[in-house]
Scaffold this motif. Sequence first.
Motif, PDB file in Angstrom:
ATOM      1  N   GLY A   1       0.733  -1.270   0.107  1.00  0.00           N
ATOM      2  CA  GLY A   1      -0.073  -0.061   0.016  1.00  0.00           C
ATOM      3  C   GLY A   1       0.742   1.381  -0.193  1.00  0.00           C
ATOM      4  O   GLY A   1       0.223   2.448   0.149  1.00  0.00           O
ATOM      5  N   LYS A   2       2.043   1.291  -0.144  1.00  0.00           N
ATOM      6  CA  LYS A   2       2.910   2.424  -0.276  1.00  0.00           C
ATOM      7  C   LYS A   2       4.026   2.488  -1.245  1.00  0.00           C
ATOM      8  O   LYS A   2       3.960   1.596  -2.147  1.00  0.00           O
ATOM      9  CB  LYS A   2       3.917   2.285   1.044  1.00  0.00           C
ATOM     10  N   GLU A   3       4.252   3.718  -1.594  1.00  0.00           N
ATOM     11  CA  GLU A   3       4.987   3.710  -2.750  1.00  0.00           C
ATOM     12  C   GLU A   3       6.616   3.233  -2.564  1.00  0.00           C
ATOM     13  O   GLU A   3       7.164   2.716  -1.395  1.00  0.00           O
ATOM     14  CB  GLU A   3       5.285   5.357  -3.023  1.00  0.00           C
ATOM     15  N   ARG A   4       7.081   2.998  -3.852  1.00  0.00           N
ATOM     16  CA  ARG A   4       8.302   2.439  -3.793  1.00  0.00           C
ATOM     17  C   ARG A   4       9.316   3.595  -3.238  1.00  0.00           C
ATOM     18  O   ARG A   4       9.599   4.654  -3.710  1.00  0.00           O
ATOM     19  CB  ARG A   4       8.814   1.948  -4.976  1.00  0.00           C
ATOM     20  N   LYS A   5      10.324   3.109  -2.285  1.00  0.00           N
ATOM     21  CA  LYS A   5      11.305   4.078  -1.863  1.00  0.00           C
ATOM     22  C   LYS A   5      12.887   3.518  -2.014  1.00  0.00           C
ATOM     23  O   LYS A   5      13.215   2.475  -1.890  1.00  0.00           O
ATOM     24  CB  LYS A   5      11.024   4.371  -0.515  1.00  0.00           C
ATOM     25  N   PHE A   6      13.646   4.628  -2.354  1.00  0.00           N
ATOM     26  CA  PHE A   6      15.072   4.445  -2.278  1.00  0.00           C
ATOM     27  C   PHE A   6      15.653   3.926  -0.756  1.00  0.00           C
ATOM     28  O   PHE A   6      15.194   4.625   0.074  1.00  0.00           O
ATOM     29  CB  PHE A   6      15.810   5.610  -2.710  1.00  0.00           C
ATOM     30  N   VAL A   7      16.431   3.085  -0.972  1.00  0.00           N
ATOM     31  CA  VAL A   7      17.021   2.547   0.317  1.00  0.00           C
ATOM     32  C   VAL A   7      18.727   2.876   0.321  1.00  0.00           C
ATOM     33  O   VAL A   7      19.101   3.439   1.098  1.00  0.00           O
ATOM     34  CB  VAL A   7      16.821   0.959   0.500  1.00  0.00           C
ATOM     35  N   ALA A   8      19.228   2.374  -0.560  1.00  0.00           N
ATOM     36  CA  ALA A   8      20.810   2.445  -0.646  1.00  0.00           C
ATOM     37  C   ALA A   8      21.120   2.290  -2.241  1.00  0.00           C
ATOM     38  O   ALA A   8      20.646   1.997  -3.196  1.00  0.00           O
ATOM     39  CB  ALA A   8      21.271   1.481  -0.065  1.00  0.00           C
ATOM     40  N   GLY A   9      22.532   3.085  -2.622  1.00  0.00           N
ATOM     41  CA  GLY A   9      23.148   2.913  -3.787  1.00  0.00           C
ATOM     42  C   GLY A   9      24.530   2.874  -3.671  1.00  0.00           C
ATOM     43  O   GLY A   9      25.152   3.078  -2.745  1.00  0.00           O
ATOM     44  N   ILE A  10      24.919   2.389  -4.764  1.00  0.00           N
ATOM     45  CA  ILE A  10      26.604   2.313  -4.917  1.00  0.00           C
ATOM     46  C   ILE A  10      26.784   2.709  -6.350  1.00  0.00           C
ATOM     47  O   ILE A  10      26.112   2.409  -7.386  1.00  0.00           O
ATOM     48  CB  ILE A  10      26.777   0.786  -4.654  1.00  0.00           C
ATOM     49  N   SER A  11      28.293   3.425  -6.532  1.00  0.00           N
ATOM     50  CA  SER A  11      28.559   4.098  -7.909  1.00  0.00           C
ATOM     51  C   SER A  11      28.999   2.715  -8.707  1.00  0.00           C
ATOM     52  O   SER A  11      29.153   1.724  -8.166  1.00  0.00           O
ATOM     53  CB  SER A  11      29.588   4.933  -7.778  1.00  0.00           C
ATOM     54  N   ARG A  12      29.458   3.017  -9.999  1.00  0.00           N
ATOM     55  CA  ARG A  12      29.885   2.072 -10.835  1.00  0.00           C
ATOM     56  C   ARG A  12      31.045   1.315 -10.437  1.00  0.00           C
ATOM     57  O   ARG A  12      31.185   0.180 -10.465  1.00  0.00           O
ATOM     58  CB  ARG A  12      30.165   2.620 -12.371  1.00  0.00           C
ATOM     59  N   ASN A  13      32.016   2.082  -9.679  1.00  0.00           N
ATOM     60  CA  ASN A  13      33.238   1.150  -9.191  1.00  0.00           C
ATOM     61  C   ASN A  13      33.063   1.031  -7.875  1.00  0.00           C
ATOM     62  O   ASN A  13      34.273   0.484  -7.328  1.00  0.00           O
ATOM     63  CB  ASN A  13      34.601   2.282  -9.663  1.00  0.00           C
ATOM     64  N   GLY A  14      32.154   1.168  -7.187  1.00  0.00           N
ATOM     65  CA  GLY A  14      31.862   0.899  -5.643  1.00  0.00           C
ATOM     66  C   GLY A  14      32.531   1.798  -4.744  1.00  0.00           C
ATOM     67  O   GLY A  14      32.502   1.808  -3.747  1.00  0.00           O
ATOM     68  N   GLY A  15      33.106   2.818  -5.424  1.00  0.00           N
ATOM     69  CA  GLY A  15      33.846   3.845  -4.562  1.00  0.00           C
ATOM     70  C   GLY A  15      33.043   4.804  -3.670  1.00  0.00           C
ATOM     71  O   GLY A  15      33.414   5.438  -2.654  1.00  0.00           O
ATOM     72  N   SER A  16      31.615   4.767  -3.986  1.00  0.00           N
ATOM     73  CA  SER A  16      30.719   5.622  -3.441  1.00  0.00           C
ATOM     74  C   SER A  16      29.415   5.227  -3.219  1.00  0.00           C
ATOM     75  O   SER A  16      28.978   4.202  -3.962  1.00  0.00           O
ATOM     76  CB  SER A  16      30.551   6.989  -4.370  1.00  0.00           C
ATOM     77  N   THR A  17      28.948   5.334  -1.891  1.00  0.00           N
ATOM     78  CA  THR A  17      27.700   4.638  -1.466  1.00  0.00           C
ATOM     79  C   THR A  17      26.734   5.689  -0.697  1.00  0.00           C
ATOM     80  O   THR A  17      27.279   6.859  -0.456  1.00  0.00           O
ATOM     81  CB  THR A  17      27.784   3.471  -0.364  1.00  0.00           C
TER      82      THR A  17
END
Length: 123
Positions: free
Chosen positions: A42-58
């Motif tokens: 019943g709720k909208e989809r929400k962002f949790v976590a992300g990571i850059s292409r090379n893994g250097g940024s989260t």
Amino acid sequence: QVQLVESGGGLVQAGGSLRLSCAASGRTFSSYAMGWFRQAPGKERKFVAGISRNGGSTYYADSVKGRFTVSSDNAKNTVYLEMNSLKPEDTAVYYCAASSVVGSTRSYEYHYWGQGTQVTVSS
């Protein structure tokens, strides 16, 4: 095209831990930033976590900072979401997704999605 398959969901008690995996195939995995989203009933989809292409940024949603950790293994074409100190409010279907926009928290900027894996946290 990128195909994404999540795994690792399940039922866990509050305070417990789970590790989600997202295996990618198709176009070069390292060409995309990867994200995890979740959607409760019943709720909208929400962002949790992300990571850059090379893994250097989260980057993380405030609600999971300090409890969740996103990582990637480009050799295995896999991204992970380590979830600790789980709470009942973390209950949702968790999706991984791929984006050409590094740092995005917007679902419409993610072009490829997995089918989702259910995480249920009991109190």
